[in-house]
Scaffold this active site. Structure first.
Site, PDB file in Angstrom:
ATOM      1  N   SER A   1     -18.381  22.633 -35.007  1.00 36.29           N
ATOM      2  CA  SER A   1     -18.274  22.216 -33.608  1.00 36.29           C
ATOM      3  C   SER A   1     -17.095  21.271 -33.416  1.00 36.29           C
ATOM      4  O   SER A   1     -15.966  21.621 -33.729  1.00 36.29           O
ATOM      5  CB  SER A   1     -19.594  21.590 -33.162  1.00 36.29           C
ATOM      6  OG  SER A   1     -19.614  21.378 -31.774  1.00 36.29           O
TER       7      SER A   1
ATOM      8  N   ASP B   1     -14.277  22.663 -26.695  1.00 37.46           N
ATOM      9  CA  ASP B   1     -14.274  22.216 -28.083  1.00 37.46           C
ATOM     10  C   ASP B   1     -14.117  23.453 -28.975  1.00 37.46           C
ATOM     11  O   ASP B   1     -14.035  24.578 -28.466  1.00 37.46           O
ATOM     12  CB  ASP B   1     -15.554  21.427 -28.396  1.00 37.46           C
ATOM     13  CG  ASP B   1     -16.812  22.274 -28.262  1.00 37.46           C
ATOM     14  OD1 ASP B   1     -16.777  23.303 -27.545  1.00 37.46           O
ATOM     15  OD2 ASP B   1     -17.839  21.906 -28.862  1.00 37.46           O
TER      16      ASP B   1
ATOM     17  N   ASP C   1     -18.804  25.637 -26.656  1.00 38.50           N
ATOM     18  CA  ASP C   1     -20.047  25.468 -25.907  1.00 38.50           C
ATOM     19  C   ASP C   1     -19.936  24.336 -24.887  1.00 38.50           C
ATOM     20  O   ASP C   1     -20.822  24.150 -24.051  1.00 38.50           O
ATOM     21  CB  ASP C   1     -21.250  25.239 -26.835  1.00 38.50           C
ATOM     22  CG  ASP C   1     -21.108  24.033 -27.748  1.00 38.50           C
ATOM     23  OD1 ASP C   1     -20.036  23.377 -27.737  1.00 38.50           O
ATOM     24  OD2 ASP C   1     -22.064  23.737 -28.484  1.00 38.50           O
TER      25      ASP C   1
END
Length: 416
Positions: A60, A204, A208
């Site tokens: 992430s 990012d 998401d």
């Protein structure tokens, strides 16, 4: 059933994905490759294709040298803590094979998972695609060379936007800070101004989360993405279900929901917690203040593509600029800080802070949140890092910072 395998653009992701496929083959589990797609695309695909679940290789917003695993169940949602503990316990009890064959993996391949996700987003019942098409927005897109580099620009072009691409080569080099925070969006702000664009959009690495930049080149902060998406949704649909978000998200959401007579429900921080609350009340829309928009009509997960479509639909509803729509909202400023945990006792920290502000409403669902009619402060232990997070919102940045600084002093004192 088959398990979907996907990854973000980190250079070591492909090798790890192939290792995961070999392990699944060893366990005689068929796999379907989505390869490089946004995490929300994987969440969307799993229930639509009736898959057993998915594993997404991504760290992430963490630095490029990191990687991780996101486990998605058959319902398209991330596994909760209890499910994850069961999974890890089974893995610990399973004897690893002496070696995993390196031969080519026999598998099905999803050729266009992102395409299916985009197509579904274009046909959402809560947006007016024709109204967006008529606006012919000019949008600068910065996907930090991550997993959204194909999907987000393609969606916007399908919505009639003129798209200027910035950092949309998914080669795993992250040219800015990975979180779409204002301090990381200097290039995007400059590009919006230089191209006289209507707005900028940033994600990012696993796409998401979505942040915005207005037509003046100003980033209002990722908190506003959820607020605008919910405002547009309620204005368009007249929805009556509660809006769900987390305790650290902006009070602006309450102001918006109040216009439509809608209740806002707040869970502990974390997508899983927001989703569980959405399910329990039959919620239609929610999310988190980090730029994550969750729309039940699509799937129960944060989704930058859905967020982008909802934001454009909100702008199209009144044919106003982004800054003009934001000007309709109360002016609140949110300040975020963090402190290394060291030897802090979270319970003792909460007790001391509560004593410092006896007049405030106290919420202890997740750490301690103190709330007044026009401001709040939330102190909680991070789910992912050895830190205590301090978030505060008030009518001015100075007032929010004062709340944070006063609370920081209490936290530091508690650690001595």
């Amino acid at each position: 059933g088959p398990v979907l395998l996907a990854r973000d653009s980190r250079p070591h992701g492909r090798e790890l994905l192939e290792a995961a496929a070999r392990a699944m083959q060893q366990a005689r589990r068929p796999v379907i490759f989505a390869d490089l797609v946004p995490t929300p695309t994987a969440q969307f695909i799993v229930p639509r294709k009736h898959l057993a679940g998915a594993i997404v290789l991504t760290a992430s917003h963490n630095p490029i040298e990191y990687n991780g695993l996101k486990f998605i169940g058959g319902d398209g949602c991330f596994l909760g803590a209890e499910q994850t503990n069961v999974l890890f316990a089974r893995a610990d009890q399973t004897e690893a094979p002496a070696s995993i064959p390196s031969r080519r993996i026999r598998s099905q391949v999803v050729l266009d998972a992102a395409g299916l996700h985009i197509l579904d987003t274009l046909h959402l019942g809560c947006i007016d695609t024709e109204a967006i098409l008529r606006c012919r927005f000019k949008v600068v897109v910065d996907t930090v060379n991550g997993a959204g580099s194909f999907a987000l620009p393609t969606l916007l072009e399908a919505l009639g936007c003129e798209v200027i691409r910035l950092h949309t080569t998914p080669d795993g080099t992250f040219p800015r800070g990975t979180e779409p925070l204002p301090e990381n969006l200097t290039d995007l702000c400059r590009a919006v101004s230089e191209h006289a664009a209507d707005l900028g959009m940033a994600t990012d690495p696993d796409a998401d989360r979505l942040a915005l930049v207005d037509e003046t080149g100003t980033p209002p902060g990722e908190e506003l993405t959820q607020v605008l998406a919910v405002d547009g949704f309620l204005r368009r649909t007249g929805g009556r279900k509660p809006v769900t978000t987390n305790l650290s998200s902006s009070m602006l959401l309450d102001h918006v929901a109040r216009r439509y007579g809608i209740e806002v429900l707040r869970s502990a921080v974390g997508e899983v917690n927001v989703v569980n609350m959405m399910r329990s009340v039959g919620g239609e829309i929610g999310g988190e203040g980090n730029g994550g928009v969750i729309l039940a009509e699509s799937h129960l997960g944060r989704d930058s593509l859905v967020g982008a479509a909802l934001v454009l639909d909100r702008l199209a509803q009144e044919k106003l600029s982004l800054s003009a729509v934001l000007a309709q909202l109360p002016q609140l400023q949110l300040v975020k800080d963090k402190i290394s945990i060291n030897d802090h006792d979270p319970d003792e920290v909460s007790r001391l802070i509560a004593e410092r502000y006896p007049q405030a409403e106290q919420i202890t669902t997740d750490g301690l949140k103190l709330q007044w009619p026009d401001r709040w402060i939330h102190v909680r232990k991070s789910n992912t890092e050895p830190i205590i997070r301090i978030h505060a919102e008030a009518p001015t940045a100075e007032e929010a910072r004062a709340l944070v600084e006063e609370t920081r002093k209490v936290v530091v004192q508690a650690g001595k």
